[in-house]
Write a protein that holds these residues in place. Structure first.
Motif, PDB file in Angstrom:
ATOM      1  N   THR A 633      51.011 -89.167  -0.856  1.00 38.49           N
ATOM      2  CA  THR A 633      51.847 -88.095  -0.329  1.00 38.49           C
ATOM      3  C   THR A 633      53.083 -87.962  -1.208  1.00 38.49           C
ATOM      4  OG1 THR A 633      51.094 -88.321   1.947  1.00 38.49           O
ATOM      5  CG2 THR A 633      53.277 -87.380   1.611  1.00 38.49           C
ATOM      6  N   PRO A 634      53.254 -86.838  -1.888  1.00 36.18           N
ATOM      7  CA  PRO A 634      54.456 -86.654  -2.703  1.00 36.18           C
ATOM      8  C   PRO A 634      55.717 -86.621  -1.833  1.00 36.18           C
ATOM      9  CG  PRO A 634      52.724 -85.105  -3.338  1.00 36.18           C
ATOM     10  CD  PRO A 634      52.306 -85.721  -2.047  1.00 36.18           C
ATOM     11  N   LEU A 635      56.712 -87.390  -2.222  1.00 36.34           N
ATOM     12  CA  LEU A 635      58.008 -87.397  -1.557  1.00 36.34           C
ATOM     13  C   LEU A 635      59.022 -86.613  -2.391  1.00 36.34           C
ATOM     14  CD1 LEU A 635      58.188 -91.207  -0.623  1.00 36.34           C
ATOM     15  CD2 LEU A 635      57.300 -89.320   0.777  1.00 36.34           C
ATOM     16  N   GLN A 636      60.082 -86.184  -1.739  1.00 37.28           N
ATOM     17  CA  GLN A 636      61.146 -85.502  -2.472  1.00 37.28           C
ATOM     18  C   GLN A 636      61.857 -86.501  -3.381  1.00 37.28           C
ATOM     19  OE1 GLN A 636      63.852 -83.282   0.007  1.00 37.28           O
ATOM     20  NE2 GLN A 636      62.194 -82.495   1.314  1.00 37.28           N
ATOM     21  N   ARG A 637      62.192 -86.043  -4.575  1.00 32.44           N
ATOM     22  CA  ARG A 637      62.868 -86.918  -5.520  1.00 32.44           C
ATOM     23  C   ARG A 637      64.369 -86.703  -5.401  1.00 32.44           C
ATOM     24  NH1 ARG A 637      61.614 -85.934 -11.653  1.00 32.44           N
ATOM     25  NH2 ARG A 637      59.549 -85.742 -10.735  1.00 32.44           N
TER      26      ARG A 637
END
Length: 807
Positions: A633-637
């Motif tokens: 799951t891509p998280l906010q950077r």
């Protein structure tokens, strides 16, 4: 009639297995039954159902015994006769008494063994409530089963037993199923029996030799010197091996283990001392039921739960005679080349009138021939280590792989399978716990159970979607405060679409979004609350209650349909990038919005490179990742912060990561987080630490003190981080020689090695590791130990902080 040898100074072997008779009669009239059809008549004078006072006192005696001998766990098998005849109330009462009496330090493995003809949902719900696993007696297909297992009037029991097995295979009950016990009759076609049993997909099979003695020998159609039982088992063994051992078979696994010096899994084989006692319906303490086939009263001890503790029964000469190992066997057996595997066979099968049990088994020739055949076929191969470690379902080898920090394909697949069962159980609880479930909940659950029979693979794919567990956990924690129909309907629809089913599923929307777990999301215009989803030839349709229909074709792009996209890093690993599921926000950091084409391409590029690096320098981790990491799951950077990544206990198989600047860092984050995923799954299966230890411990990589489980989690992850930097250092030095990048990797390796060793020292000194926990920590220490020499040979100063503990 017992032949005793040197029993005076034998050390007491405590009982760890207890057969508790709940009912002394049976609703079948199986003509091979050792209780009613052989020599023993003691059952006639006992109460049909075990009175409550017997169950209460039995629980007290077992608890006393467990405390006195500091047993970490005991197994109690509820038995008969036919135990279901005792009824739900008696079974529930027995379970309650046993669990309440046992000390907190002793676990209870509670099982029931039944012929299955009375098994229904009422009993299964009771078994779920009390965590009672169910073993079923079944001798094969209808012809094989009906040879013996009939009602007194001759009617077949086969169809009812199959119905019982089908019930245990339903999603809500599957975790109850302990396996099938099959009694051999050499008149039955062995392969037909094997195929009939494996077709039921049981968690295990046990083939039992029919009870016989030298007084009443077993059936041998080709004469007394023939070995039909060896041939019968041998035919199945060959098929089982050819098919890759598709199901555990306790008889075969025991032979394989004992041939390589490991313990047997059954009293029928091997030289391990017997540790079982039977409690009859009147509280009488007796030896193994199989002795009833020898002579009337052979199983008796003269003791009972009211007047005697269990140590008295354990010191009975008959018990001791079954605990002497090689010294307890006759001269013929002691000189036999396969005695360590055969163990003289089952004690009851050695009986003769003239000298009691001072004989080889009446199946001696069969056992010797079969064991010799297995040994010849297995010569030169690495033995399968097949005994599950405690309650984990992992073999010794798989457990040790995981403890070392790694875990190959098969070990992680065991975790995946165990987690799927947890997913199923949790979903079943959510679906059935509401006092007044809605029509949507009931309809969706009913459809899911139907799909589980019709299209089990599609059902498993959806039920194992990590964020289905997140949804179900949240719903379960809220109790009866909300309708469960949304997640169940979404899952049912996703299964229907995966399988191409013609079923129509009515699904509630989430603010205009149709969630299809594992597949993606559909954006629906307007203010509709529900859509009806149906599969079609090239996609699916979603129709609102007002009649508006959206048609989606899988092969065509449509801005309303946002599929969950996959990245095929190579032929070994394909992973889903999950940026659509509304339930994916489980990682403690803000999740990324739907990735645009450029960002998805960047993920694809970096994942491919990271995976290539992992496979090249960390092959010990690559297999497990490929088998168990299914979702990222891509998280906010966040700006100006270090790289972030996370895993969640409620989302097995998934990790959350903010895509880092380099593929090398992404590789490190993947290996690091999957350690937490693996250890979380192990902790779901068995305790590694004392949960009552509320102390906080220093973790070298964090400023804030951590609870003991947090320290264990961090240490396990840092074993992998340490190995990453070690492998990176060696790789860079091998390809580029000494330089800035290799030096940095060596420094990181030395720092991580020191930190991890310090944390392992804290774990070992905590005093709060269970037996398995100590073994797990020892496995991590063994991984670190040889790395010190590598640093010593290159830069001794780097290794000094860790030498004192790990060495």
């Amino acid at each position: 009639m017992l032949h005793l040898r040197h029993t005076r100074d034998v050390e007491l072997v405590p009982f760890r297995q207890f057969v508790l008779k709940l009912h002394s009669r049976c609703d079948l009239a199986c003509d091979h039954c050792y209780v009613y059809e052989h020599e023993d008549t003691q059952w006639r004078g006992r109460p049909m159902a075990s009175p409550r006072r017997v169950l209460e006192q039995t629980a007290v005696r077992i608890a006393e015994h467990a405390a006195a001998h500091r047993l970490s766990s005991v197994r109690v098998v509820l038995h008969g006769g036919e135990p279901l005849l005792a009824g739900p109330e008696t079974i529930g009462f027995a379970a309650e008494q046993l669990r309440a009496a046992l000390p907190d330090s002793c676990g209870l493995d509670l099982r029931i063994h039944t012929n299955g003809v009375l098994l229904d949902r009422r009993f299964c719900d009771l078994f779920l409530e009390h965590d009672i696993r169910v073993g079923i007696s079944l001798d094969g297909d209808r012809a094989a089963n009906d040879l013996h297992r009939r009602y007194a009037d001759g009617r077949s029991s086969h169809s009812k037993v199959l119905s019982a097995v089908a019930l245990l295979q339903e999603p809500g009950y599957r975790r109850l199923f302990a396996g099938i016990l099959c009694t051999i009759d050499v008149r039955n076609d062995p392969l037909a029996v094997y195929e009939a049993l494996t077709a039921l997909d049981p968690p295990g099979i046990d083939f039992l030799l029919p009870h016989a003695t030298w007084v009443h020998p077993p059936l041998r159609p080709d004469g007394p010197e023939s070995t039909p039982y060896a041939a019968w088992l041998g035919a199945i063994y060959e098929r089982w091996e050819a098919e890759g051992r598709p199901v555990p078979v306790r008889t075969f696994d025991s032979v394989l283990r004992t041939l390589h010096g490991l313990s047997s899994l059954t009293e029928n084989l091997g030289l391990e001392p017997a540790d079982l006692v039977v409690i009859e319906t009147d509280g009488t303490l007796e030896q193994a039921d199989s002795l009833r086939t020898a002579f009337d009263g052979a199983a008796g001890t003269g003791f009972n739960v009211f007047d005697h503790d269990l140590d008295r029964a354990a010191r009975h000469p008959g018990m001791i005679d079954r605990q002497l190992g090689l010294a307890g066997l006759c001269a013929t057996c002691r000189s036999c080349p396969v005695v360590s595997s055969c163990g003289g066979g089952l004690y009851a099968h050695r009986y003769r009138e003239e000298n009691g049990f001072e004989n080889p088994s009446v199946f001696c020739g069969d056992l010797k021939e079969f064991i010799t055949m297995v040994a010849a076929r297995g010569e030169g191969t690495d033995p399968a280590r097949t005994e599950p470690t405690a309650g984990t379902g992992l073999t010794d080898r798989q457990w040790d792989e995981l403890a070392a920090g790694h875990g190959g394909t098969e070990a992680v697949r065991v975790l995946v399978g165990q987690q799927l069962e947890i997913d199923r159980t949790l979903l079943a609880h959510v679906a059935t716990s509401a006092s007044a479930p809605s029509a949507s909940t009931s309809a969706s659950w009913r459809l899911l159970t139907e799909f589980d029979v019709q299209v089990p693979d599609a059902c498993d794919q959806v039920m194992s979607h990590p964020y289905n567990r997140t949804w179900a956990t949240g719903r379960w924690q809220r109790g009866d405060g909300g309708d469960s129909g949304d997640g169940l309907a979404e899952s049912a629809a996703a299964v229907a679409l995966r399988a191409g089913s013609e079923a129509e599923v009515r699904v509630p929307l989430r603010g205009g979004v149709l969630r299809l777990p594992g597949l993606g999301r559909l954006l629906v215009d307007g203010d509709a609350a529900f859509v009806s989803v149906r599969s079609c030839e090239d996609g699916f349709t979603a129709t609102t209650d007002s009649g508006a229909t959206v048609r989606i074709a899988w092969a065509q792009q449509d801005p309303r349909w946002q599929p969950t996209r996959t990245v095929a890093a190579d032929a070994d690993w394909t992973v889903r990038l999950e940026d659509t599921d509304p339930c994916r926000d489980a990682h403690g950091h803000p999740v990324s919005a739907r990735l645009g084409p450029e960002e998805f391409a960047a993920w694809e590029r970096d994942l491919t490179s990271a995976w290539a690096l992992i496979k090249r320098i960390l092959p010990g981790y690559a297999e497990g990742i490929a088998a168990g990491l299914s979702v990222i799951t891509p998280l906010q950077r966040p700006s100006g912060r270090r790289d972030i990544s996370s895993s969640a206990r409620s989302a097995f198989g998934a990790v959350g990561i903010a895509r880092p600047a380099t593929a090398d860092t992404l590789a490190l984050l993947l290996v690091h987080e999957f350690q937490h995923v693996k250890l979380g799954a192990v902790l779901d299966l068995d305790d590694l630490i004392d949960g009552n230890d509320a102390r906080a411990f220093h973790a070298p990589w964090r400023e804030d003190p951590r609870p003991l489980e947090g320290l264990l989690q961090g240490t396990y992850a840092h074993v992998a981080v340490t190995e990453y930097w070690r492998a990176r250092w060696q790789d860079l030095r091998g390809r580029h020689g000494f330089g800035t990048a290799a030096d940095r990797a060596q420094d990181e390796f030395a720092r991580c090695l020191a930190d991890t060793a310090q944390a392992l020292g804290s774990l070992s000194a905590s005093g709060s590791l269970t037996g398995l926990g100590g073994r797990f920590v020892a496995g991590m220490e063994a991984t670190l130990r040889p790395w010190l020499d590598e640093l010593d040979s290159d830069d001794g100063d780097s290794a000094r902080p860790v030498a004192s503990h790990v060495r």
